[in-house]
Write an enzyme that holds these catalytic residues in place. Structure first.
Site, PDB file in Angstrom:
ATOM      1  N   GLU A  40       0.816  -1.223   0.000  1.00 18.20           N
ATOM      2  CA  GLU A  40       0.000   0.000   0.000  1.00 18.20           C
ATOM      3  C   GLU A  40       0.853   1.278   0.000  1.00 18.20           C
ATOM      4  O   GLU A  40       0.841   2.065   0.944  1.00 18.20           O
ATOM      5  CB  GLU A  40      -0.978  -0.018   1.171  1.00 18.20           C
TER       6      GLU A  40
ATOM      7  N   GLU B 221      -4.209  -8.963  -1.633  1.00 17.22           N
ATOM      8  CA  GLU B 221      -4.749  -8.803  -0.278  1.00 17.22           C
ATOM      9  C   GLU B 221      -6.234  -8.493  -0.327  1.00 17.22           C
ATOM     10  O   GLU B 221      -6.697  -7.707  -1.157  1.00 17.22           O
ATOM     11  CB  GLU B 221      -4.033  -7.686   0.484  1.00 17.22           C
TER      12      GLU B 221
END
Length: 617
Positions: A261, A374
């Site tokens: 991220e 994810e």
């Protein structure tokens, strides 16, 4: 062609098997459904079908993509390992079989965090010596991951996968289409604090970040990511040493992602990048270092949400960028920036198709891996909340998202934590989330623990004391849970198996590594009936629509009569959609008047915001 209403009928010579897990009978999972073969449809028995599925097994859906399906999997986080090791030997063996065995999900992909993540008990790294650019003090035994049990859990998984699925494997672990090899990749959340530039949390005169949490932007690294950055060079070497350390313990990585991220300077471990700074880090540091020291380990870029994936691909995979030659794949999360984590297959799917199209335009399409890296639901767990409806909706969204990704050309899909505790931890920032399996050693048949009004006592590593109130599942009997679809035979060894697990099994057990997507088409009925609204029925079916909320992308689909496609015009001619949030509270959203800059299509917005935008224009 396959007709399914209310029985399965197959028109053609192919053999078809259907398995069913039904909310109406939640305790009967993966139940076979009988299909009969017929030469021509008999329209008199049940009327016109609600839908017809046409499949052409001879025609690949993505003929120009070289890599087949890699498989599905989950993450070996510290939280997962700690929970795994609270179980008895029988409980641990059950979990390993459930995830990686022949009778279970048959997972073939795994993920592990490099250094700590939010699903750790606290922040940690393997070299805390400031200025140790050559990493002479790097813990080559990765002692923390050994002591937490992460290595042993991975070894058990690798062994089970090979034992259960590896009969046809040739021994070449770099052939990702082979079954029986558990393909594990590593993702960093943050470098050691001494490598990071000071953040907003630090003193003005600080030389470096005090903690691994949060991040400076546009890059977390001291001296940035340019060619002369000592910290970027050392961080790239850190990757190589981590890969070597794990290999020495018997765990070989097939890939790494550059950063988890990168667009989010999170309150937990984080390291921000822009496409420009990640490109520099790849071109000047990580790419050359891994190609020299670990040439077989692949590098995946991005590792973030679907809304910005095309922009990153366009910038970094472009062959004119010096980083492009080091990039083997793109990792993508199922979330959408700025929204909750109740995502669905309808969100971001157009961008998934754009990613595949962009790869083709750059002539990188054939062997570039696109991996869903994810996904999870938050907050807390279905077991803790106690609502079968919420647990079921969460499971359905998993299936929707996976099918959407595969339809776009993805090579696999990896969920977040494999196993958590009853409330979704531990997480040292209190970011509790759900998982397909939960560790509940207090529910084992030989346990003498008794619940109080909040449930059973939480494990010693869990610092957050019932942040969402009572754990409803703990207050139910073994028989009650079994009737709700949480099998008693696993509860007896301290393992809570949730609907998420069984939904995943409908895909992962059958779409094995090496599989190739084929062309299929779902046609709506030629009659007046719809899939979720039979002829003569006026009320939309399919259950409540809790995905029609602000920020959700609008996509078109053949009319199927569900609440997901139900809308009304307001007095001022705005298109309004009515849904529910994750707690079932009603919501109202309006169709935006302009395309969203990230999704490049129309999204749902607050109705007043739509009005204000129109007035401003």
């Amino acid at each position: 062609k396959i007709l399914y209403r209310p029985v399965c009928e197959v028109y053609g010579s192919q053999s078809v098997e259907i398995t069913q897990t039904s909310k109406d009978e939640p305790s009967r999972q993966w139940t076979p459904v009988l299909c009969t073969n017929k030469k021509t449809p008999d329209m008199n028995a049940y009327g016109f079908p609600d839908a017809i599925v046409q499949v052409d097994t001879s025609k690949p859906a993505f003929s120009d993509r070289k890599n087949p399906i890699m498989g599905f999997g989950g993450a070996f986080t510290e939280a997962s390992s700690l929970n795994y090791h609270t179980l008895s030997k029988e409980g641990q063996e059950a979990v390993t079989e459930l995830f990686f065995g022949k009778s279970g999900l048959g997972y073939s992909v795994g993920r592990v965090h490099m250094n700590s993540c939010d699903f750790s008990v606290k922040s940690y790294s393997f070299d805390e010596t400031d200025g140790d650019f050559e990493l002479k003090d790097f813990d080559t035994g990765v002692e923390h991951d050994v002591k937490s049990g992460m290595i042993d859990m991975m070894k058990a998984a690798v062994s089970k996968a090979k034992e259960s699925w590896g009969s046809s494997a040739t021994g070449d672990s770099t052939d990702y289409s082979q079954d029986g090899f558990l393909k594990i990749f590593a993702s960093p959340w943050s470098p050691p604090a001494w490598m990071k530039a000071p953040t907003d949390d630090d003193d003005e005169d600080a030389l470096h970040a005090e903690n691994m949490t949060n991040s400076q932007q546009p890059s977390c690294l001291r001296e940035g990511t340019g060619a002369d950055s000592r910290y970027a060079k050392s961080w790239a070497l850190y990757f190589a040493k981590f890969i070597t350390a794990y290999a020495d313990l018997g765990i070989d990585f097939f890939a790494v992602t550059v950063q988890n991220e990168p667009e989010f300077p999170a309150p937990w471990e984080a390291c921000s990048y822009t496409p420009e700074t990640q490109g520099d880090f790849l071109a000047y540091h990580l790419g050359p270092t891994l190609r020299e020291l670990h040439p077989d380990v692949k590098i995946f870029m991005f590792d973030h949400n679907k809304d910005h994936a095309p922009a990153w691909v366009n910038y970094l995979v472009n062959p004119e960028h010096p980083a492009s030659k080091f990039i083997d794949g793109t990792a993508i999360h199922w979330y959408a920036g700025g929204m909750d984590r109740l995502m669905d297959g309808a969100s971001g799917q157009a961008n998934m198709h754009r990613v595949i199209a962009d790869l083709k335009n750059f002539d990188a399409n054939s062997d570039h891996i696109v991996l869903g890296s994810e996904a999870c639901h938050c907050p807390s767990t279905g077991y803790a909340g106690g609502s079968l409806d919420v647990s079921w909706y969460r499971a359905e969204r998993y299936a929707h998202a996976i099918l959407g990704d595969l339809a776009a050309g993805s090579n696999g899909w990896v969920e977040w934590n494999l196993i958590l505790d009853a409330e979704g931890g531990p997480n040292h920032l209190g970011n509790m989330c759900d998982g397909p399996i939960l560790a509940a050693p207090h529910r084992a048949a030989d346990s003498t623990a008794l619940p109080d009004k909040l449930g059973y006592e939480l494990p010693p590593f869990e610092e957050h004391d019932h942040p969402f109130g009572p754990i409803i599942g703990d207050l139910r009997t073994r028989e009650e849970l079994d009737a709700l679809g949480i099998p008693a035979k696993y509860l007896d060894v301290g393992v809570v198996v949730q609907p998420l697990y069984f939904y995943m099994g409908h895909i992962s057990r059958h779409v094995r590594p090496g599989s190739t997507a084929v062309m299929a088409l779902v046609e709506q009925s030629e009659s007046e009936g719809k899939i979720f609204r039979p002829k003569g029925q006026t009320v939309a079916g399919g259950g409540i629509n809790d995905l029609a909320r602000n920020g959700i992308e609008i996509t078109t689909w053949p009319c199927e009569g569900s609440t997901r496609q139900q809308f009304k015009f307001s007095f001022d001619m705005k298109l309004r959609v009515f849904g529910h949030d994750w707690l079932g509270r009603p919501t109202t959203s309006c169709l935006a008047s302009k395309p969203d800059s990230s999704f490049q299509g129309l999204v749902m917005m607050d109705c007043q915001d739509v009005y204000n935008a129109e007035v401003t224009d």
